[in-house]
Design a protein around this motif. Structure first.
Motif, PDB file in Angstrom:
ATOM      1  N   ARG A  95       0.313 -14.401 -28.165  1.00 39.72           N
ATOM      2  CA  ARG A  95      -1.121 -14.707 -28.131  1.00 39.72           C
ATOM      3  C   ARG A  95      -1.452 -16.065 -27.515  1.00 39.72           C
ATOM      4  N   ASP A  96      -0.549 -17.034 -27.592  1.00 39.06           N
ATOM      5  CA  ASP A  96      -0.832 -18.359 -27.025  1.00 39.06           C
ATOM      6  C   ASP A  96      -0.889 -18.338 -25.501  1.00 39.06           C
ATOM      7  N   ALA A  97      -0.351 -17.302 -24.880  1.00 36.33           N
ATOM      8  CA  ALA A  97      -0.211 -17.291 -23.421  1.00 36.33           C
ATOM      9  C   ALA A  97      -1.566 -17.203 -22.722  1.00 36.33           C
ATOM     10  N   ALA A  98      -1.838 -18.137 -21.844  1.00 38.86           N
ATOM     11  CA  ALA A  98      -3.036 -18.109 -21.000  1.00 38.86           C
ATOM     12  C   ALA A  98      -2.681 -17.441 -19.674  1.00 38.86           C
ATOM     13  N   GLU A  99      -3.691 -17.290 -18.805  1.00 42.01           N
ATOM     14  CA  GLU A  99      -3.481 -16.642 -17.503  1.00 42.01           C
ATOM     15  C   GLU A  99      -4.533 -17.176 -16.546  1.00 42.01           C
ATOM     16  N   ILE A 100      -4.203 -17.233 -15.261  1.00 46.88           N
ATOM     17  CA  ILE A 100      -5.253 -17.508 -14.284  1.00 46.88           C
ATOM     18  C   ILE A 100      -5.388 -16.311 -13.348  1.00 46.88           C
TER      19      ILE A 100
ATOM     20  N   GLU B 233     -10.155 -13.482 -29.816  1.00 45.02           N
ATOM     21  CA  GLU B 233      -9.748 -12.614 -30.923  1.00 45.02           C
ATOM     22  C   GLU B 233     -10.251 -13.133 -32.264  1.00 45.02           C
ATOM     23  N   ALA B 234     -10.419 -14.457 -32.382  1.00 45.71           N
ATOM     24  CA  ALA B 234     -10.736 -15.062 -33.678  1.00 45.71           C
ATOM     25  C   ALA B 234     -12.228 -15.239 -33.920  1.00 45.71           C
ATOM     26  N   SER B 235     -13.060 -15.057 -32.894  1.00 44.12           N
ATOM     27  CA  SER B 235     -14.496 -15.279 -33.103  1.00 44.12           C
ATOM     28  C   SER B 235     -15.299 -14.205 -32.391  1.00 44.12           C
TER      29      SER B 235
ATOM     30  N   PRO C 103      -8.068 -18.146 -21.526  1.00 41.19           N
ATOM     31  CA  PRO C 103      -7.315 -18.879 -22.549  1.00 41.19           C
ATOM     32  C   PRO C 103      -6.444 -17.937 -23.381  1.00 41.19           C
ATOM     33  N   GLY C 104      -5.519 -18.488 -24.124  1.00 47.12           N
ATOM     34  CA  GLY C 104      -4.747 -17.687 -25.062  1.00 47.12           C
ATOM     35  C   GLY C 104      -5.644 -17.067 -26.115  1.00 47.12           C
ATOM     36  N   HIS C 105      -5.111 -16.072 -26.804  1.00 45.92           N
ATOM     37  CA  HIS C 105      -5.843 -15.410 -27.904  1.00 45.92           C
ATOM     38  C   HIS C 105      -7.135 -14.755 -27.425  1.00 45.92           C
ATOM     39  N   THR C 106      -7.217 -14.400 -26.148  1.00 44.96           N
ATOM     40  CA  THR C 106      -8.471 -13.885 -25.579  1.00 44.96           C
ATOM     41  C   THR C 106      -8.226 -12.547 -24.886  1.00 44.96           C
TER      42      THR C 106
ATOM     43  N   LEU D  37      -5.335 -11.822  -7.892  1.00 48.18           N
ATOM     44  CA  LEU D  37      -3.974 -12.114  -8.348  1.00 48.18           C
ATOM     45  C   LEU D  37      -4.050 -12.699  -9.750  1.00 48.18           C
ATOM     46  N   GLY D  38      -3.245 -12.190 -10.661  1.00 52.41           N
ATOM     47  CA  GLY D  38      -3.139 -12.763 -11.996  1.00 52.41           C
ATOM     48  C   GLY D  38      -1.769 -13.419 -12.150  1.00 52.41           C
ATOM     49  N   VAL D  39      -1.758 -14.643 -12.652  1.00 51.78           N
ATOM     50  CA  VAL D  39      -0.504 -15.370 -12.849  1.00 51.78           C
ATOM     51  C   VAL D  39      -0.388 -15.742 -14.325  1.00 51.78           C
ATOM     52  N   TYR D  40       0.732 -15.393 -14.945  1.00 53.47           N
ATOM     53  CA  TYR D  40       0.854 -15.521 -16.393  1.00 53.47           C
ATOM     54  C   TYR D  40       2.305 -15.792 -16.772  1.00 53.47           C
ATOM     55  N   PRO D  41       2.524 -16.361 -17.957  1.00 52.28           N
ATOM     56  CA  PRO D  41       3.900 -16.636 -18.378  1.00 52.28           C
ATOM     57  C   PRO D  41       4.725 -15.352 -18.433  1.00 52.28           C
ATOM     58  N   ALA D  42       5.971 -15.456 -18.035  1.00 51.82           N
ATOM     59  CA  ALA D  42       6.850 -14.281 -18.035  1.00 51.82           C
ATOM     60  C   ALA D  42       6.975 -13.677 -19.427  1.00 51.82           C
TER      61      ALA D  42
END
Ligand SMILES: [Fe+2]
Length: 190
Positions: A97-102, A117-119, A136-139, A154-159
């Motif tokens: 959940r912490d992982a963000a993306e651009i 997710e939290a609000s 952002p993460g958790h979104t 293009l989406g770039v995100y942690p592996a």
């Protein structure tokens, strides 16, 4: 000194018209794969009786899977409507959940629907050529094509982000983006 094999992990060419990246795997989602995503279930069934068009594709480059590595996906979302709701992606949260993306938008006209997710509440961020959207993460995030041509990004995100589609398929997004007099309008799902 790099070998040819190493270079193939460092360099890729993509084609925004075909949605392909060299020999990378390419996932296709057709209308039949999107059951439950659209708010007008009757319009969905009527459309599916007529055709099962390609709605979007994602070609993914995954050079390495370490904790510091990055993955990248080339998305092509076609234009269209189901009832008055624009073509969309399934949407997802990241398993980590912490992982963000651009998202880097290359062409077309659309929007990114974001829900923390939290609000409660939704945010709709425009996507057009030469724009960057930060998720952002958790979104939970869903891409929507509000234009008349393919929306390419293009989406770039942690592996290690992972894709959690289950949480979205259980409750769906709180808001929908519909066409009102030819213009996109964000409304509560109800
Ligand atoms: Fe994502």
């Amino acid at each position: 000194m790099s070998t040819i094999q190493d270079a193939s992990r460092l360099y890729s060419k993509f084609d925004p018209r075909t949605g392909t990246i060299d020999a990378a795997p390419r996932l296709e989602r057709r209308l039949a794969d999107l059951r439950g995503c659209f708010h007008d279930a009757q319009a969905y069934e009527r459309a599916l009786e007529q055709d099962n068009p390609l709605v979007y594709s994602v070609a993914s480059v995954e050079p390495a899977d370490g904790s510091g590595d990055l993955h990248c996906g080339l998305g092509v979302l076609q234009p269209g409507l189901i009832g008055n709701e624009y073509f969309l992606t399934k949407g997802h949260l990241h398993t980590w959940r912490d992982a963000a993306e651009i998202y880097i938008c290359l062409s077309g006209e659309g929007a990114m629907l974001l829900e923390d997710e939290a609000s409660p509440g939704s945010r709709l961020v425009p996507m057009q050529a030469n724009s960057i959207v930060y998720v952002p993460g958790h979104t939970a995030h869903r891409t929507i094509n509000t234009g008349n041509e393919p929306l390419v990004y293009l989406g770039v995100y942690p592996a290690t982000a992972g894709h959690d589609y289950q949480a979205i398929s259980r409750r769906n997004f709180q808001s929908v983006v519909v066409s009102r007099d030819g213009h996109p309008c964000l409304l509560p799902r109800t």
